[in-house]
Motif scaffolding. Sequence first.
Motif, PDB file in Angstrom:
ATOM      1  N   UNK A 275      -5.463  -8.714   8.967  1.00  0.00           N
ATOM      2  CA  UNK A 275      -5.798  -9.055   7.583  1.00  0.00           C
ATOM      3  C   UNK A 275      -5.542 -10.540   7.302  1.00  0.00           C
ATOM      4  N   UNK A 276      -4.484 -11.029   7.928  1.00  0.00           N
ATOM      5  CA  UNK A 276      -4.157 -12.438   7.673  1.00  0.00           C
ATOM      6  C   UNK A 276      -5.208 -13.363   8.263  1.00  0.00           C
TER       7      UNK A 276
ATOM      8  N   UNK B 188       1.275  -1.202  11.908  1.00  0.00           N
ATOM      9  CA  UNK B 188       1.274  -1.892  10.616  1.00  0.00           C
ATOM     10  C   UNK B 188       1.248  -3.413  10.826  1.00  0.00           C
ATOM     11  N   UNK B 189       2.026  -3.854  11.832  1.00  0.00           N
ATOM     12  CA  UNK B 189       2.080  -5.295  12.087  1.00  0.00           C
ATOM     13  C   UNK B 189       0.700  -5.799  12.556  1.00  0.00           C
ATOM     14  N   UNK B 190       0.092  -5.025  13.398  1.00  0.00           N
ATOM     15  CA  UNK B 190      -1.231  -5.396  13.877  1.00  0.00           C
ATOM     16  C   UNK B 190      -2.231  -5.457  12.739  1.00  0.00           C
TER      17      UNK B 190
ATOM     18  N   UNK C  53       8.395   5.585  14.972  1.00  0.00           N
ATOM     19  CA  UNK C  53       8.581   4.512  14.003  1.00  0.00           C
ATOM     20  C   UNK C  53       8.162   3.165  14.620  1.00  0.00           C
ATOM     21  N   UNK C  54       8.491   3.003  15.896  1.00  0.00           N
ATOM     22  CA  UNK C  54       8.076   1.756  16.553  1.00  0.00           C
ATOM     23  C   UNK C  54       6.554   1.675  16.597  1.00  0.00           C
TER      24      UNK C  54
END
Length: 1153
Positions: free
Chosen positions: A1138-1139, A1131-1133, A1124-1125
């Motif tokens: 994307x940002x 996902x955070x990366x 999960x980590x």
Amino acid sequence: MATLDTLANGSALHTNGTPTDEPVQPTIAAFDPSIFRSYLLALIPPFLGASPDELETIFDDEFEERISRFAGEGGGVIYVVKKKEETEDEAPPAYTYVLTPQLTYHSSHVTTLAVIKRGPTLDPLSPLATQLHVLNLFGGDETPYESLHAVVSCAVKPWFEAFVGSRGAGKEGDTKGGIPMTKKKFAELELSLLHLQQNVEIPETHLIIHPAIQRAVEQARTNGSRPSLSDIPPKLLNDSSFLNTLHNHVNQWIKAIQTVTKLSRDVSSGTASQEINFWPSLERALEGIETQLRSDEVNMVMDCLRNAKRFRATVSFIADTGLKDATDTVHKYNQLMKDFPLNELLSATDLDKIQESIVLIFGHLNRKLKLSPYPIRRTLPLVEAISKDFNDQLLRVLTSHPMNIFRTWDDNIKEFTNVAREMTKKRSEKFIPIKVVPAHAKLQDRVRYLRDWRKQHEQLAVMTGPTKGLSGVGMEVGGVDMEQEVKEAYEVMKRIDVLDVSLEGSEIWVAAENAYNEHVARVENQIIARLRDRLGTARNANEMFRVFSKFNALFVRPKIRGAIQEYQTQLIDSVKEDIQRLHHKFKTQYRFSEAYHMSQMRDLPPISGAIIWARQIDRQLQTYMKRVEDVLGKGWELYAEGQKLQSESSAFRKKLDTRPVYEAWLHDINRRDMGVNGRLFEIVRLRGGGFQLAVNFDPQIITLFKEVRNLLWQNFQVPHAITNMAKDAKRVYPHAVSLMETVRTYGQTLDLVENNKGIEWLVAEYRNEAQRMVSRGMNIRWDYFVNQYDSTRYVSSSETRDNRHIQFVREFASVVSVLQDKTNNVIDLYKDILRAVEDLSTCPYTSEAFSELLGRVQSAIDRLNLEGYANLEQWVTELDQRIESILLLRVIHIIQVWCTEFDRADDDGRREPLASRDIAIKRRGDKRFKDEKSLEGSLTLKPIVHEIRIQNQVIFLDPPIEYARHTWIQQLHDWLGIVCRLRRIQSSRYEIGLQMQSAVVVDTTYTSLLTKFTDGTLERPFALIENKVQQLKDYVAKWLQFQSLWDLEAEYVFNRLGEDLGHWQQLLTEIKKARSTFDTSDTQKSFGVCVIDYEQVQARVNAKYDAWQRDILSRFGVKLGNAMKEMHASILKARNELEHQSIEGLVGAPRRF
């Protein structure tokens, strides 16, 4: 008639103007109608009750012409008819009178006066009264039969008989001229008119026809065509009112026809001729109805109704009328009524004709009654009606002794009664008493009474005559002349009609008989006084016997017999008692009398003893009858007491006649063809089939010698041939009796063997020996015994060897006796063996019960062996096979019970299959049910407990599964061994040493039964054991899998799972499922006959399992958290990437979808 003639004659004298004393004219003048006019005016008013004014209608314009024609040769009769005019109900009746030469009949014709010429023409110079007959004929609504019958029976017939009687009986021409036949015709005419008068009127049936139908039928006939519905207008065929009218007509037809078909009459209410004529008349009426029903009009009516579909009126028309059944019944009844010879009786003129007619009537009745179903219930009143006619004819012609005629009637009525009873049984009619009450019974009784009365009167007249000396005695005592008194009494009876049995005639008869009895009573009183004087002066019984013997001829008179009855009673009572004792002695019969036992003691045979006994009784009876005659005198059998004694003594003496007994015995001896010859034995064919051995010797032949000896002493002539036969019979009697007893014993013994089929082999040797003796005896003849007797009479015993034929008789008796003893002995043993063998199928399934029964069988076989019965080995072999079959059934059954017990799943289901099987056994009525219940109670397989244990971190089963297999097989073998280890029965236990020397191997137990199963019965319990063992293995294997909880290393498992979370998730799921094996509240698992106890390992496996599950779950949690980590970092990366991307560069770029 005479009065009428006189009246007519007087009228003629007053109205005829020609004087009777005038000279006769040389030529015959024409007849003057005025003379006849005056004659009618004087004749009709008194005859027809008419006034002169009313008679004017007769004298019309044609009167003179009619009278002239009547007076001439043309006409022989002229009629004056009185007619009743139709008037209103309240108006007085009016009548008119018509003169006509033609006679017609109408209901309005009240009276008709017939004026008949005696000659061919009327003479005007002679008075009309001497030339005319006048006859009054009544008419009206009633039939003229009664009037015509009165004219014939009261005028014509008596006048003819009076004329014939006045001529006398000496003229032979009368008989030859047919006068008897004329009398018979007169009687028949009178009878016919009487029949017509008595006949039951049967209503005439006229079917109503619709005018339209009638017109259509007539039109078709006129056209020459067959009538059909086309002749009726179509509109009319559909007209409901027209159809309703036809329907109503059909219903009226049914009612009218039913009036005839249901018509009947009471036989007892009329005469026989009415019943006899009723059925032919009814048959003619029914035939007339059938003719009308076959007519075209009726057929067209039915066609119209069928065309309109009104089947209710047409389908059941014939059935509703009952015409077919009635016609059939009447036709069958007329088989009896047709040609019924009743007229022969009613027209009979003498006793012979009456007697012949009775025979004809009953001959016809008995013969036709068997063919015709005429009911017996109607036949009995018909015969009674014939009896009335028979009585009437007897009263008319009775001039001589009629007893033969009465006897003829009685004989024929007996035959008729038998026929009536027979027909009642054959027709299965309701039972009625077959009894006919004859109308002539009173006349018959009167004639019979007169016969007895005349006999008594003649006897009294003879006894009071001068030759008997009683008249003088009477004059001395009372001054009465007895002879004259008897004559005067008889004159009283001569003045009356003794055959008149009517009420008035009976009163006259009683009065005359009372007058006669008064005269006779005075005579009897004189006789009684004289007799009582003599009896009173008698000093002893012998003098009283002499008085009775002198005056016994008078004892037929009741009054005289009653007066001296006290004296007779004293002497007769003792005689009656003696005779009664003889009767009682005879009724006890010779066979049950003391004389019979005494004759047996004195060696008197049955026939001779019975003859001697009967002759003794007969001699005693003759002595007693002589004493009765001394008391009552000659003719004593005419008294009431005497008649009874005479009939009893006559019947008694017939029974005591010994000649028929001797002749019957002689005939029986000759018929039997008895003789001491032929072969010793004979083969007799039995009535039910088969043959039987018998001794060719009549058991009665020895009795023959004794009978002949005693009969010769009784002076009977016995034929010489029978005497010689008796001598021969005496010689061979001892040997014959011995042989007959031996053969009887042999036959009874064979019957025992036949009824006990199982012992035939055992007694075969003794039976063969007896048969060999019979074979020897078949060649021996009785002649050898007779001849041997004659030869040994003259030879000394030392020189004669024992007769081989006599020796045969002794040997044969000895052989049969041995056969009988052996057979009776073996039957008793055989019955014990059979009971023991039958008990094998029902005894308890224990080794002790089987051993006890087989021990009883073996003991009986040992007795048979000791007594030396033949074929014992083969017989025991068959018995052993029978025992094997019974034991095999028991083994099969115990295997089934064991399988059922083994196959139970748990304790809760243990009773259900037993209960269902008990119900099935009860329904079959199995006699082993009780034993099976006890057997199933004892046949209980105790469950084996296996414990799953863990020791030194090793899981194992204690005891192992093979121990269960061994235990179950051992239990099965124990139950099978109860039968298989039984010792076999043996036939030669006393020769066991010889068998050992010969080294013969014999199966001594029933173990071989296990090889005789025809199906998989024996394999089934072993298959069940293996299945059960396999179930245990499968279940135990699940527990043994948990051994891996201790054997596996954690790192090995974790490395094996790797990083695939799906494998980890699957393992956790399987771990959760696997917990159901041990994670329960139960501590054991039941398999019916086996229980697995896992209580010891359950907690340790559960703890170990929990440790493994925690380790795997914690490791899975770490793995899952790391995953999960990593996923969160990914996902955070991706988000950050994307940002930081610029959207401007993407604005002008083409967008593709």
